[in-house]
Design an enzyme around this catalytic site. Structure first.
Site, PDB file in Angstrom:
ATOM      1  N   ARG A  28     -25.102   0.307  52.411  1.00 58.32           N
ATOM      2  CA  ARG A  28     -23.908   0.830  53.101  1.00 58.32           C
ATOM      3  C   ARG A  28     -23.637   2.270  52.695  1.00 58.32           C
ATOM      4  NH1 ARG A  28     -19.580  -3.319  51.352  1.00 58.32           N
ATOM      5  NH2 ARG A  28     -20.875  -3.129  49.507  1.00 58.32           N
ATOM      6  N   ASN A  46     -21.073  -5.263  55.102  1.00 57.43           N
ATOM      7  CA  ASN A  46     -21.903  -6.434  54.828  1.00 57.43           C
ATOM      8  C   ASN A  46     -21.361  -7.627  55.597  1.00 57.43           C
ATOM      9  OD1 ASN A  46     -23.578  -5.130  52.989  1.00 57.43           O
ATOM     10  ND2 ASN A  46     -22.456  -5.828  51.201  1.00 57.43           N
TER      11      ASN A  46
END
Length: 103
Positions: A28, A46
């Site tokens: 990320r 996520n």
């Protein structure tokens, strides 16, 4: 100035889901950094199923570059097995600001 600024460029929005070993490997954070480097806006997060999902928006050529990065590169420790891109569409203006990690 010329019409080559962002308002004159074709803007795209695309949703993505990345499969493989993509959690616990700073995916990320690297996605956020790459999006900002390319001048894109969007978000990344996520999922409970072990994938990473998100959305990117910006000039069409930069969105294309980001799709390649998400498919082939990712974070240094990630192992991408599949990238799914959906809901690709032309947009009149950016619908989000910045590039953020969502939780």
């Amino acid at each position: 100035m010329s019409s080559s600024d962002a308002s004159g460029a074709k803007l795209l929005s695309v949703d993505f889901e990345i499969f493989g070993h993509v959690q616990g490997v700073c995916f990320r954070m690297y996605t956020e950094k790459e999006g900002l480097r390319l001048g894109l806006v969007g978000w990344v997060k996520n999922t409970y199923s072990g994938t990473v999902v998100g959305q990117v928006q910006g000039p069409a050529d930069m969105v294309k570059d980001m799709k390649v990065w998400l498919s082939k590169e990712g974070s240094p420790s990630s192992r991408i097995t599949r990238a799914s891109f959906t809901n690709e569409r032309a947009i009149e203006k950016l619908e989000v600001s910045g590039f953020k990690t969502r939780f």
